[in-house]
Design a protein around this motif. Structure first.
Motif, mmCIF file in Angstrom:
data_model
loop_
_atom_site.group_PDB
_atom_site.id
_atom_site.type_symbol
_atom_site.label_atom_id
_atom_site.label_comp_id
_atom_site.label_asym_id
_atom_site.label_seq_id
_atom_site.Cartn_x
_atom_site.Cartn_y
_atom_site.Cartn_z
ATOM 1 N N ARG A 1 3.288 -8.752 0.304
ATOM 2 C CA ARG A 1 3.460 -9.269 1.668
ATOM 3 C C ARG A 1 2.499 -8.638 2.672
ATOM 4 N N THR A 2 2.198 -7.353 2.504
ATOM 5 C CA THR A 2 1.345 -6.685 3.499
ATOM 6 C C THR A 2 -0.147 -6.782 3.167
ATOM 7 N N GLY A 3 -0.475 -7.457 2.063
ATOM 8 C CA GLY A 3 -1.883 -7.527 1.670
ATOM 9 C C GLY A 3 -2.229 -6.536 0.568
ATOM 10 N N LYS A 4 -1.264 -5.747 0.171
ATOM 11 C CA LYS A 4 -1.369 -4.896 -1.027
ATOM 12 C C LYS A 4 -0.101 -5.168 -1.818
ATOM 13 N N LEU A 5 -0.075 -4.726 -3.093
ATOM 14 C CA LEU A 5 1.151 -4.974 -3.849
ATOM 15 C C LEU A 5 2.344 -4.327 -3.122
ATOM 16 N N PHE A 6 2.144 -3.067 -2.675
ATOM 17 C CA PHE A 6 3.199 -2.412 -1.890
ATOM 18 C C PHE A 6 2.622 -1.840 -0.605
ATOM 19 N N GLY A 7 3.464 -1.825 0.414
ATOM 20 C CA GLY A 7 3.008 -1.367 1.730
ATOM 21 C C GLY A 7 2.511 0.068 1.704
ATOM 22 N N PHE A 8 3.131 0.910 0.852
ATOM 23 C CA PHE A 8 2.733 2.325 0.889
ATOM 24 C C PHE A 8 1.274 2.522 0.484
ATOM 25 N N GLU A 9 0.708 1.535 -0.232
ATOM 26 C CA GLU A 9 -0.704 1.649 -0.616
ATOM 27 C C GLU A 9 -1.613 1.617 0.610
ATOM 28 N N GLN A 10 -1.117 1.085 1.704
ATOM 29 C CA GLN A 10 -1.896 1.070 2.948
ATOM 30 C C GLN A 10 -2.025 2.480 3.512
ATOM 31 N N TYR A 11 -1.176 3.395 3.039
ATOM 32 C CA TYR A 11 -1.076 4.718 3.673
ATOM 33 C C TYR A 11 -1.516 5.877 2.775
ATOM 34 N N GLN A 12 -1.703 5.594 1.511
ATOM 35 C CA GLN A 12 -1.940 6.661 0.520
ATOM 36 C C GLN A 12 -0.857 7.745 0.593
ATOM 37 N N VAL A 13 0.364 7.326 0.814
ATOM 38 C CA VAL A 13 1.505 8.250 0.758
ATOM 39 C C VAL A 13 2.449 7.688 -0.299
ATOM 40 N N ILE A 14 2.779 8.517 -1.281
ATOM 41 C CA ILE A 14 3.578 8.022 -2.409
ATOM 42 C C ILE A 14 5.018 8.538 -2.285
ATOM 43 N N PRO A 15 5.994 7.648 -2.370
ATOM 44 C CA PRO A 15 7.386 8.098 -2.278
ATOM 45 C C PRO A 15 7.859 8.687 -3.611
ATOM 46 N N ASP A 16 9.015 9.345 -3.578
ATOM 47 C CA ASP A 16 9.643 9.806 -4.827
ATOM 48 C C ASP A 16 10.511 8.714 -5.419
ATOM 49 N N ILE A 17 11.048 7.877 -4.537
ATOM 50 C CA ILE A 17 11.859 6.740 -4.999
ATOM 51 C C ILE A 17 11.433 5.522 -4.181
ATOM 52 N N LEU A 18 11.253 4.413 -4.870
ATOM 53 C CA LEU A 18 10.826 3.177 -4.211
ATOM 54 C C LEU A 18 11.904 2.115 -4.419
ATOM 55 N N CYS A 19 12.395 1.546 -3.314
ATOM 56 C CA CYS A 19 13.424 0.501 -3.412
ATOM 57 C C CYS A 19 12.791 -0.877 -3.265
ATOM 58 N N LEU A 20 13.169 -1.780 -4.156
ATOM 59 C CA LEU A 20 12.570 -3.116 -4.182
ATOM 60 C C LEU A 20 13.643 -4.187 -4.309
ATOM 61 N N ALA A 21 13.336 -5.375 -3.856
ATOM 62 C CA ALA A 21 14.216 -6.544 -4.063
ATOM 63 C C ALA A 21 13.485 -7.779 -3.510
ATOM 64 N N LYS A 22 14.197 -8.618 -2.817
ATOM 65 C CA LYS A 22 13.671 -9.810 -2.136
ATOM 66 C C LYS A 22 12.626 -10.594 -2.944
ATOM 67 N N ALA A 23 11.325 -10.356 -2.706
ATOM 68 C CA ALA A 23 10.295 -11.194 -3.341
ATOM 69 C C ALA A 23 10.066 -10.856 -4.813
ATOM 70 N N MET A 24 10.795 -9.858 -5.293
ATOM 71 C CA MET A 24 10.560 -9.331 -6.633
ATOM 72 C C MET A 24 10.663 -10.379 -7.744
ATOM 73 N N ALA A 25 11.634 -11.257 -7.668
ATOM 74 C CA ALA A 25 11.871 -12.171 -8.788
ATOM 75 C C ALA A 25 11.647 -13.637 -8.395
ATOM 76 N N GLY A 26 10.764 -13.849 -7.415
ATOM 77 C CA GLY A 26 10.307 -15.197 -7.086
ATOM 78 C C GLY A 26 11.418 -16.167 -6.713
ATOM 79 N N GLY A 27 12.499 -15.670 -6.132
ATOM 80 C CA GLY A 27 13.586 -16.567 -5.718
ATOM 81 C C GLY A 27 14.849 -16.363 -6.529
ATOM 82 N N MET A 28 14.794 -15.513 -7.529
ATOM 83 C CA MET A 28 16.010 -15.144 -8.278
ATOM 84 C C MET A 28 16.513 -13.814 -7.720
ATOM 85 N N PRO A 29 17.829 -13.547 -7.862
ATOM 86 C CA PRO A 29 18.352 -12.290 -7.315
ATOM 87 C C PRO A 29 18.008 -11.098 -8.204
#
Ligand code: PMP
Length: 392
Positions: free
Chosen positions: A224-252
């Motif tokens: 959505r932000t122009g990179k696979l994940f927004g954190f790539e815009q910052y070069q800051v890596i989290p210890d835990i990454l939470c994902l959902a929404k666009a992950m499964a192309g319309g499936m939960p």
């Protein structure tokens, strides 16, 4: 049908849009009375490849023909889960190498909070004002808006809210802190990206104190932000990454991703201390795998950036304060609530679905699908501009 919907489906507001959906395809949703809507919010940042992308639909069909649910998460080897987890982690930094699948965003946040508490043996949580992390009790406990929290108090204790993007209170992150949770780009708060330097400082504070940094990329993830994940815009890596929404192309589907070392903690004291029946449902996992393969093989990230440029260049003029955000995760800040309401309604009447964000009433959410072509994009932007001119 609307009657029955209002009678039998529990309502979340007095003013549901109430569109009677017939079908949806690409950037469009079609209603039973024959109208066509451009989905300019992608089902709230879900259908990033448009509705019913053929590769996703095909993957779903293939999986349905093999098996549906067979066993609770984590017990059986299910190929769609393994294939997707392998592809996902191979596109993440080394330390984000294991995936725990759930069914939704809020479950991903719940799991991440529990994981951080168990791994660190600490209970204090640091979160940010204006954030949104979901509506179950744990997620609501770290959501930074009182109107949504107050009816449900008491929530989790020992949660400290800091100003987003402010250096001033970072010392609150200390050796009692289990986790700092944030959206690197606040979504429901009004599309507010973190400042790069601030994010780096926050990361350092976590490193120094042993707190885990959780990024909620439930809205900003998957291109959505122009990179696979927004954190790539910052070069800051989290210890835990939470994902959902666009992950499964319309499936939960949702997930929290971390390191093998951190996830070890879920296996012991006691075993099975975080389980889910449906997490990583095979049909959702197959859809997610197809979705990610397609995202990575196309020009979608670039397209998000082109969409950003076009929208930011075009949406200017009286009544418009600014367009904020990154890629196709944008917010159109208008000068008043009345103008915002009128523009959203005028566009709706002309077949364009726009939306609000939960915490702001002067901002229009712009989250078009990344498949949107210039002609339709221009059409939508012209309609928005005309509406702003008319009602300003
Ligand atoms: N975190 C963020 C940043 C979100 O935008 C959302 C949903 N708007 C959630 C968590 C909760 O996700 P879900 O609705 O799937 O529980």
């Amino acid at each position: 049908m609307l009657d029955k919907f209002l009678r039998h489906i529990a309502q979340t507001s007095d003013t549901p849009l109430g569109l009677e959906v017939s079908h949806a395809e690409g950037p469009f949703i079609f209603t039973k009375d024959g109208k066509r809507f451009v989905d300019f919010i992608s089902g709230i940042a879900v259908s990033s490849l448009g509705h019913r992308h053929p590769k996703i639909v095909e993957a779903i069909h293939q999986q349905v023909d093999k098996h549906l649910h067979v066993m609770v998460y984590g017990e059986f080897v299910q190929q769609p889960q393994v294939d997707f987890a392998e592809l996902l982690t191979s596109n993440l930094p080394q330390k984000l190498n294991q995936v725990y699948f759930v069914n939704s965003g809020t479950e991903a946040v719940e799991g991440a909070l529990k994981l951080a508490k168990k791994y660190t043996g600490r209970s204090k949580l640091v979160a940010f004002k204006n954030s949104y992390h979901g509506d179950t009790h744990g997620s609501l406990s770290v959501t930074g808006r009182d109107v949504y929290r107050d009816p449900y108090l008491p929530l989790l204790p020992n949660v400290h809210f800091l100003d987003f993007n402010s250096d001033e209170e970072l010392d609150v992150i200390d050796e009692e802190t289990a986790a700092v949770i944030m959206e690197p780009i606040q979504g429901e708060g009004g599309i507010i990206p973190a400042r790069k330097e601030w994010l780096k400082k926050t990361r350092k504070k976590c490193d120094d104190s042993g707190a885990l940094l959780i990024f909620d990329e439930i809205q900003s993830g998957f291109g959505r932000t122009g990179k696979l994940f927004g954190f790539e815009q910052y070069q800051v890596i989290p210890d835990i990454l939470c994902l959902a929404k666009a992950m499964a192309g319309g499936m939960p589907m949702g997930a929290f991703v971390s390191s093998r070392e951190i996830f070890q903690t879920f296996k012991y004291d006691p075993p099975l201390n975080h389980v889910t029946t449906f997490g990583g449902h095979p049909v959702s996992a197959a859809a997610a795998h197809a979705n990610l393969k397609e995202l990575l093989s196309g020009d979608y990230f670039n397209r998000a950036l082109q969409i950003e440029k076009k929208i930011k260049t075009k949406l200017k003029g009286e009544g418009i304060i600014e367009v904020r955000g990154m890629g196709a995760m944008l917010g159109l800040q208008l000068k008043s609530w009345e103008l915002t309401k009128n523009v959203v309604e005028a566009c709706f009447d002309k077949g364009i679905l726009l939306g609000w964000t939960l915490h702001s009433n002067t901002l229009i959410r712009l989250a078009p699908p990344l498949i949107l072509e210039d002609e339709l994009l221009n059409e939508v932007l012209n309609t928005i501009l005309e509406a702003v001119k008319e009602y300003n």
